[in-house]
Design a protein around this motif. Structure first.
Motif, mmCIF file in Angstrom:
data_model
loop_
_atom_site.group_PDB
_atom_site.id
_atom_site.type_symbol
_atom_site.label_atom_id
_atom_site.label_comp_id
_atom_site.label_asym_id
_atom_site.label_seq_id
_atom_site.Cartn_x
_atom_site.Cartn_y
_atom_site.Cartn_z
ATOM 1 N N PRO A 128 0.834 -1.199 0.000
ATOM 2 C CA PRO A 128 0.000 0.000 0.000
ATOM 3 C C PRO A 128 0.875 1.258 0.000
ATOM 4 N N ARG A 129 0.336 2.367 -0.480
ATOM 5 C CA ARG A 129 1.081 3.628 -0.558
ATOM 6 C C ARG A 129 1.195 4.218 0.847
ATOM 7 N N VAL A 130 2.333 3.928 1.494
ATOM 8 C CA VAL A 130 2.527 4.357 2.872
ATOM 9 C C VAL A 130 3.999 4.690 3.121
ATOM 10 N N ASN A 131 4.217 5.675 3.948
ATOM 11 C CA ASN A 131 5.531 6.015 4.492
ATOM 12 C C ASN A 131 5.502 5.447 5.908
ATOM 13 N N PHE A 132 6.161 4.314 6.104
ATOM 14 C CA PHE A 132 6.160 3.629 7.391
ATOM 15 C C PHE A 132 7.534 3.787 8.019
ATOM 16 N N ALA A 133 7.594 4.398 9.210
ATOM 17 C CA ALA A 133 8.871 4.649 9.874
ATOM 18 C C ALA A 133 8.872 4.048 11.272
ATOM 19 N N ILE A 134 10.066 3.621 11.697
ATOM 20 C CA ILE A 134 10.256 3.155 13.073
ATOM 21 C C ILE A 134 11.480 3.859 13.640
ATOM 22 N N SER A 135 11.479 4.071 14.941
ATOM 23 C CA SER A 135 12.645 4.665 15.587
ATOM 24 C C SER A 135 12.718 4.204 17.034
ATOM 25 N N MET A 136 13.908 4.356 17.601
ATOM 26 C CA MET A 136 14.093 4.028 19.010
ATOM 27 C C MET A 136 14.979 5.095 19.635
ATOM 28 N N GLY A 137 14.890 5.231 20.938
ATOM 29 C CA GLY A 137 15.731 6.205 21.626
ATOM 30 C C GLY A 137 14.906 7.277 22.309
ATOM 31 N N ASN A 138 15.545 8.382 22.604
ATOM 32 C CA ASN A 138 14.921 9.454 23.369
ATOM 33 C C ASN A 138 13.735 10.112 22.676
ATOM 34 N N HIS A 139 13.669 10.050 21.378
ATOM 35 C CA HIS A 139 12.632 10.763 20.633
ATOM 36 C C HIS A 139 11.422 9.898 20.304
#
Length: 149
Positions: free
Chosen positions: A43-54
């Protein structure tokens, strides 16, 4: 053309990258020590993951990414018409990208961003105090007279 954006905070980036790469059948298009992003077409998606303080664990926020400043104007108009507090962030660096963005939360405190990205950045950047949007929604909902929430 617009694209749905989902940002998820994770505890273990490497484990989550393996999981989402398998689930999407694609490797991240952006990979940093604390961040990964998949720009998927189906599907047309911007999927992001992150870890840490933010980032907190779980869905951090949702968004609508646009391809032009004209589309951003259209989405901004709808955000302002939603009759909710809007956080106008303007030009910013976030998620290793240079963008123009605004934020709003739904009546239940789910935070949404509308943004147009027009460049890359070498740093993660900053995030605004999004909890103020979610808190304002929760306060309005919990403290409103009966029948108005």
């Amino acid at each position: 053309m617009k694209r749905l954006h989902v940002h998820v905070g994770v505890e273990n980036l490497a484990t989550s990258i393996r999981f989402y790469s398998t689930m999407f059948g694609a490797e991240p298009t952006v990979l940093k020590q604390d961040y990964a992003k998949w720009m998927l077409e189906d599907p047309r998606v911007n999927f992001a993951i992150s870890m840490g303080n933010h980032a907190r664990t779980g869905i951090e926020h949702l968004g609508i990414q646009v391809d032009s400043s004209t589309e951003l104007g259209e989405v901004y108009g709808r955000i302002k018409a939603a009759d909710r507090p809007v956080l106008e962030e303007g030009r910013t660096t976030c998620c290793y990208a240079k963008s123009e963005k605004s934020w709003i939360s739904d009546p239940d405190g789910v935070v949404w961003e509308a943004f147009y990205t027009d460049g890359e950045a070498t740093t993660y950047g900053d995030s605004p105090a999004l909890e103020t949007l979610a808190t304002a929604s929760a306060t309005a909902k919990c403290c409103a007279p009966a029948g108005t929430a």
